[in-house]
Write an enzyme that holds these catalytic residues in place. Structure first.
Site, PDB file in Angstrom:
ATOM      1  N   GLY A  20       0.786  -1.226   0.000  1.00 31.07           N
ATOM      2  CA  GLY A  20       0.000   0.000   0.000  1.00 31.07           C
ATOM      3  C   GLY A  20       0.813   1.269   0.000  1.00 31.07           C
ATOM      4  NE  ARG A  54      -6.097   3.790  -8.792  1.00 30.03           N
ATOM      5  CZ  ARG A  54      -5.714   4.936  -8.310  1.00 30.03           C
ATOM      6  NH1 ARG A  54      -5.353   5.931  -9.139  1.00 30.03           N
ATOM      7  NH2 ARG A  54      -5.675   5.157  -7.012  1.00 30.03           N
ATOM      8  N   GLY A  69       3.278  -3.133  -4.763  1.00 30.84           N
ATOM      9  CA  GLY A  69       2.843  -3.361  -6.133  1.00 30.84           C
ATOM     10  C   GLY A  69       2.818  -2.053  -6.881  1.00 30.84           C
ATOM     11  NE  ARG A  70      -1.253   2.578  -5.052  1.00 27.53           N
ATOM     12  CZ  ARG A  70      -2.522   2.676  -5.420  1.00 27.53           C
ATOM     13  NH1 ARG A  70      -2.838   3.442  -6.448  1.00 27.53           N
ATOM     14  NH2 ARG A  70      -3.467   2.035  -4.768  1.00 27.53           N
ATOM     15  CB  CYS A  74     -22.099   6.586 -23.574  1.00 31.03           C
ATOM     16  SG  CYS A  74     -23.671   7.429 -23.806  1.00 31.03           S
TER      17      CYS A  74
END
EC number: 4.1.1.20
Length: 461
Positions: free
Chosen positions: A276, A358, A320-321, A389
């Site tokens: 995180g 996101r 990860g991020r 749309c």
């Protein structure tokens, strides 16, 4: 002031952007912390990544396209391995996973965390040693657990009593003793979006510490003796900059560790504090470097172990991020530019919420820059939107782009390596973009673009 250097305030932008947003002194300048490490603006104004111009990437692979700086990703793996040399660093595959990335992180000495049967399949297909794989998930099916046991994954993070029973039965059936960690919900309110905070009590993950489920799970596993309980796991959320949450989490998890010792005379040898770790999406984000994280986390664990008179367990983390997020940007082509009665200028690109959900899902902030040329025009406050749309189809809520941005220009959005391609969809039947890895001036396709034929292949009606 997102993808560019910030300048002084030029006039009043009214209610059209956050109070901190200011026109840049140079609309062409890049903020290095937002971009892959090998990205610069070339002499002709074109962005250049790892020696390759983005115009050449667009010409060969089309747009939109996710552009991965392979050297950047590898260097971030090395940064974490250097910062945590005696610990286990698991790349959190849910951020973005494909066979090429699995091979990259394996070559850089990383472990791999997966959270579904599909991610496990990719990991095994890419040749990841199964003993270096950890398997997460709050509702692993029997088939997924069977595959994990048959493959010999290194550890399974158990998340419910039903899973303990399911895994115990399968282990008995196969006469194996899988290594497991217990995911503990520690009641920490992480300073992040509600949907990516995972350690407060009212959510689906893990065993509650406050309610007594966590200690009950540990004692059940120890008493049955079928599964090998290696340790405890805590993950407090995503996009976190403040380590105080990790301090509270470690304190509570290690207190549980002491309870287990006192109840059964067993000191569990491992502790996983999750991941995180935040990255910079805008100029307002200030992430910690891996060596700073390592120093703080070790201090926290050492202090709490001393307080509980525990041996310091073997530590693992799951970035990860922080590894793949900054290593990727998305390249779009502008289709229309629309000024709406002086309220706002909308710059529409050929992607949108199908390749980056996101912004709509988490109200996430991103940056953008004109990528195919430099401009001498004044900066204008714009909103970069997609082609779908939905009025909520927003890629970048507020960004200063040159006032002469026009159809055919390329726009790049940095920080899109994590959770963009992995959460991509076919909304409005739009095929998902490819992923292109660039290294030493050469580009290679690692995930191809979907086609209309791919979409129709699944439609059996």
């Amino acid at each position: 002031m997102r993808a560019h250097e910030a300048g002084a305030l030029h006039g009043d932008i009214g209610n059209r952007g956050p109070a901190w947003l200011r026109p840049p002194a140079d609309v062409n300048a890049l903020m290095p912390q937002l971009w892959p490490r090998n990205t610069v603006r070339g002499d002709d104004g074109d962005l250049v990544v790892a020696g390759l111009r983005v115009r050449d990437i667009a010409a060969e692979f089309g747009t939109p396209v996710y552009v991965l700086d392979e050297g950047d990703l590898r260097s971030r793996c090395r940064d974490f391995r250097a910062a945590f040399p005696t610990e286990d660093v698991y790349y959190a595959g849910k951020a973005f996973l494909c066979r090429a990335v699995v091979r990259m992180i394996a070559e850089e000495g990383m472990f791999l965390d997966v959270c579904s049967g599909g991610e496990l399949a990719v990991a095994l297909a890419a040749g990841m040693p199964p003993e270096r794989i950890g398997f997460h998930g709050n509702n692993k099916s029997e088939a997924e657990l069977r595959r994990a046991l048959d493959a010999g994954v290194g550890r399974i993070i158990v998340d419910s009593f039903a899973e303990i029973d399911r895994l115990t039965a399968l282990a008995r059936e196969r006469a194996v003793r899988p290594r497991v960690l217990i995911r503990v919900t520690v009641g920490v309110e992480a300073h992040t979006h509600e949907f990516i905070a995972t350690a407060h009590e009212d959510q689906k993950f893990g065993f509650s510490l406050a309610g007594g489920a966590a200690i009950a799970a540990a004692l059940r596993i120890l008493d049955e003796g079928v599964l090998e309980l290696r340790g405890l796991h805590s993950h407090i959320g995503s996009q976190i900059f403040d380590t105080s949450g990790f301090e509270v989490s470690a304190r509570r998890v290690l207190a549980l560790q002491a309870q287990i010792r006192d109840a059964r005379g067993v000191e569990l040898p491992e502790l996983d504090l999750g991941g995180g770790f935040g990255i910079a999406y805008t100029s307002q984000d200030d992430p910690a470097a891996p060596h700073d994280l390592a120093k703080r986390l070790r201090k926290i664990v050492d202090s709490e172990c001393a307080a509980e008179q525990l041996a310091v367990p073997h530590l693992s983390i799951e970035p990860g991020r922080a590894i793949v997020g900054p290593a990727v940007f998305t390249l779009y082509e502008v289709g229309t530019v629309k000024d709406v009665d002086g309220i706002r200028t909308y710059v529409s690109v050929d992607g949108g919420m199908s390749d980056n959900i996101r912004t709509a899902l988490y109200d996430a902030s991103y940056s953008a820059t004109l990528a195919s040329r430099a401009s001498t025009a004044e900066p204008m406050l714009a909103r970069v939107v997609g082609k779908h749309c939905e009025s909520g189809d927003i890629v970048v809520k507020d960004e200063f782009l040159p006032a002469d941005v026009q159809p055919g220009d390329l726009v790049a959005v940095p920080g899109t390596g994590a959770y963009c391609r992995s959460m991509a969809s076919n909304y409005n039947h739009v095929p998902r973009p490819p992923v292109v890895a660039v290294r030493d001036g050469q580009a290679r396709l690692i995930v191809r673009r979907e086609t209309e034929a791919d979409l129709l292949a699944l439609d059996v009606g």
